[in-house]
Write an enzyme that holds these catalytic residues in place. Structure first.
Site, mmCIF file in Angstrom:
data_model
loop_
_atom_site.group_PDB
_atom_site.id
_atom_site.type_symbol
_atom_site.label_atom_id
_atom_site.label_comp_id
_atom_site.label_asym_id
_atom_site.label_seq_id
_atom_site.Cartn_x
_atom_site.Cartn_y
_atom_site.Cartn_z
ATOM 1 N N GLY A 12 0.774 -1.241 0.000
ATOM 2 C CA GLY A 12 0.000 0.000 0.000
ATOM 3 C C GLY A 12 0.801 1.285 0.000
ATOM 4 O O GLY A 12 0.336 2.308 0.519
ATOM 5 N N THR A 13 1.987 1.294 -0.627
ATOM 6 C CA THR A 13 2.720 2.573 -0.669
ATOM 7 C C THR A 13 1.991 3.590 -1.549
ATOM 8 O O THR A 13 2.044 4.794 -1.275
ATOM 9 C CB THR A 13 4.172 2.400 -1.170
ATOM 10 O OG1 THR A 13 4.169 1.935 -2.513
ATOM 11 C CG2 THR A 13 4.959 1.461 -0.286
ATOM 12 N N ASN A 14 1.301 3.107 -2.569
ATOM 13 C CA ASN A 14 0.519 4.051 -3.384
ATOM 14 C C ASN A 14 -0.692 4.574 -2.616
ATOM 15 O O ASN A 14 -1.062 5.742 -2.754
ATOM 16 C CB ASN A 14 0.095 3.400 -4.712
ATOM 17 C CG ASN A 14 1.215 3.454 -5.738
ATOM 18 O OD1 ASN A 14 1.541 4.522 -6.248
ATOM 19 N ND2 ASN A 14 1.825 2.317 -6.005
ATOM 20 N N MET A 91 -3.963 -6.501 -7.390
ATOM 21 C CA MET A 91 -3.352 -7.492 -8.288
ATOM 22 C C MET A 91 -4.358 -8.421 -8.952
ATOM 23 O O MET A 91 -3.994 -9.493 -9.417
ATOM 24 C CB MET A 91 -2.312 -8.302 -7.515
ATOM 25 C CG MET A 91 -1.193 -7.444 -6.941
ATOM 26 S SD MET A 91 -0.387 -6.420 -8.204
ATOM 27 C CE MET A 91 0.935 -5.693 -7.238
ATOM 28 N N ILE A 93 -7.456 -8.906 -11.859
ATOM 29 C CA ILE A 93 -8.126 -8.324 -13.030
ATOM 30 C C ILE A 93 -9.629 -8.467 -12.826
ATOM 31 O O ILE A 93 -10.134 -9.569 -12.610
ATOM 32 C CB ILE A 93 -7.656 -9.022 -14.324
ATOM 33 C CG1 ILE A 93 -6.152 -8.777 -14.510
ATOM 34 C CG2 ILE A 93 -8.440 -8.501 -15.532
ATOM 35 C CD1 ILE A 93 -5.536 -9.459 -15.704
ATOM 36 N N LEU A 94 -10.329 -7.337 -12.877
ATOM 37 C CA LEU A 94 -11.766 -7.351 -12.604
ATOM 38 C C LEU A 94 -12.550 -7.665 -13.870
ATOM 39 O O LEU A 94 -12.179 -7.252 -14.978
ATOM 40 C CB LEU A 94 -12.199 -5.993 -12.037
ATOM 41 C CG LEU A 94 -11.676 -5.704 -10.622
ATOM 42 C CD1 LEU A 94 -11.881 -4.234 -10.266
ATOM 43 C CD2 LEU A 94 -12.341 -6.613 -9.594
ATOM 44 N N ASN A 108 -6.084 2.970 -12.702
ATOM 45 C CA ASN A 108 -5.064 2.006 -12.273
ATOM 46 C C ASN A 108 -3.687 2.632 -12.414
ATOM 47 O O ASN A 108 -3.462 3.486 -13.272
ATOM 48 C CB ASN A 108 -5.137 0.749 -13.162
ATOM 49 C CG ASN A 108 -4.125 -0.307 -12.767
ATOM 50 O OD1 ASN A 108 -3.949 -0.618 -11.586
ATOM 51 N ND2 ASN A 108 -3.444 -0.877 -13.749
ATOM 52 N N HIS A 110 0.077 1.401 -13.310
ATOM 53 C CA HIS A 110 0.858 0.266 -13.818
ATOM 54 C C HIS A 110 2.330 0.668 -13.856
ATOM 55 O O HIS A 110 2.663 1.724 -14.408
ATOM 56 C CB HIS A 110 0.384 -0.152 -15.217
ATOM 57 C CG HIS A 110 1.144 -1.338 -15.719
ATOM 58 N ND1 HIS A 110 0.923 -2.607 -15.227
ATOM 59 C CD2 HIS A 110 2.152 -1.448 -16.619
ATOM 60 C CE1 HIS A 110 1.760 -3.443 -15.813
ATOM 61 N NE2 HIS A 110 2.517 -2.771 -16.665
HETATM 62 C C1 GAR Z 1 3.205 -0.801 -7.533
HETATM 63 O O1 GAR Z 1 4.455 -0.700 -8.158
HETATM 64 C C2 GAR Z 1 2.109 -0.812 -8.584
HETATM 65 O O2 GAR Z 1 2.388 0.009 -9.673
HETATM 66 C C3 GAR Z 1 2.109 -2.259 -8.989
HETATM 67 O O3 GAR Z 1 2.362 -2.990 -7.812
HETATM 68 C C4 GAR Z 1 3.040 -2.173 -6.852
HETATM 69 C C5 GAR Z 1 2.187 -2.108 -5.613
HETATM 70 O O4 GAR Z 1 2.805 -1.411 -4.605
HETATM 71 N N1 GAR Z 1 0.857 -2.602 -9.588
HETATM 72 C C6 GAR Z 1 0.734 -3.536 -10.533
HETATM 73 O O5 GAR Z 1 1.658 -4.192 -10.955
HETATM 74 C C7 GAR Z 1 -0.678 -3.714 -11.064
HETATM 75 N N2 GAR Z 1 -0.658 -4.383 -12.318
HETATM 76 P P1 GAR Z 1 2.006 -0.798 -3.349
HETATM 77 O O6 GAR Z 1 1.095 -1.880 -2.769
HETATM 78 O O7 GAR Z 1 3.111 -0.467 -2.381
HETATM 79 O O8 GAR Z 1 1.245 0.416 -3.788
#
Ligand code: GAR
Length: 208
Positions: A12-14, A91, A93-94, A108, A110
């Site tokens: 969950g850093t995003n 992670m 796909i809906l 999203n 990516h």
């Molecule tokens: C992030 O780098 C995001 O872009 C990627 O997973 C990581 C999740 O990090 N997402 C995907 O690959 C989706 N296809 P987070 O949980 O720390 O935000």
């Protein structure tokens, strides 16, 4: 104020970048009203709790297939009266029952420059492994709307970083997160919440 529902599967850093952007006033016109996790116990849920944001867990493992899982997600989004859905490290796909009901309302992030290193099977560190294996000199991240095809919806924002010779997937991932994802995802969310993204012929254009 738009209701923002954030879907997560991991660290969950995003999500944290969105919470920080909300706290510092970068996100205008919306607020995070709910976090939904696809797994119990993920650290993203702790981040939500610390920020006082209600959360739900809808475990993928408890559903036999993608359709039944997507229907559960759809029901939750409707209950939460979501105006915007953000997939922040989600992670799964809906199914199109969700993407059609929330057309141009799901964003999203990516971790590559779409249309490179994207689609089914490209997620998390696998994306960076593939980019390094190919030998690209520039990579980055893409913020896009979600449609019926994986990673194929209209692109809202993209940002780049250089790839260095001794990069590992972990180092490249971190550089892309810090320099692109954590900045552009909150920016795109704020633009959406202020109705500053136009769709013309299936493409997204930002009005600044
Ligand atoms: C992030 O780098 C995001 O872009 C990627 O997973 C990581 C999740 O990090 N997402 C995907 O690959 C989706 N296809 P987070 O949980 O720390 O935000």
């Amino acid at each position: 104020m738009k209701n923002i529902v954030v879907l997560v599967s991991g660290g969950g850093t995003n999500l944290q970048a969105l919470i920080d952007a909300q706290d510092s006033g970068i996100i205008q016109g919306g607020r995070i009203t709910c976090v939904i996790a696809s797994k119990p116990g993920v650290f993203a849920l702790e981040r939500a709790a610390k920020a006082g944001i209600p959360s739900r867990v809808i475990p993928r493992k408890e559903y036999p297939d993608s359709l039944s899982y997507s229907k559960a997600i759809l029901e939750a989004l409707n209950e939460e009266k979501a105006d915007l859905v953000v997939l922040a490290g989600f992670m799964i796909i809906l199914d199109e029952c969700v993407t059609k009901a929330y057309a141009y309302k799901i964003i999203n992030v990516h971790p590559a420059l779409i249309p490179s290193f994207c689609g089914e099977g490209f997620y998390g560190l696998k994306v960076h492994e593939a980019a390094l294996e190919y030998g690209v000199k520039v990579s980055g991240a893409t913020i896009h709307f979600v449609n019926e095809k994986a990673d194929a919806g209209a692109i809202i924002l993209q940002g780049t970083v250089n790839v260095e010779m001794d990069d590992t997937p972990e180092i490249l991932q971190r550089r892309i997160m810090e320099n692109v994802e954590w900045k552009l995802l909150p920016k795109a969310v704020s633009l959406f919440c202020q109705d500053k993204i136009d769709i013309v012929d299936g493409k997204a254009y930002v009005r600044e």
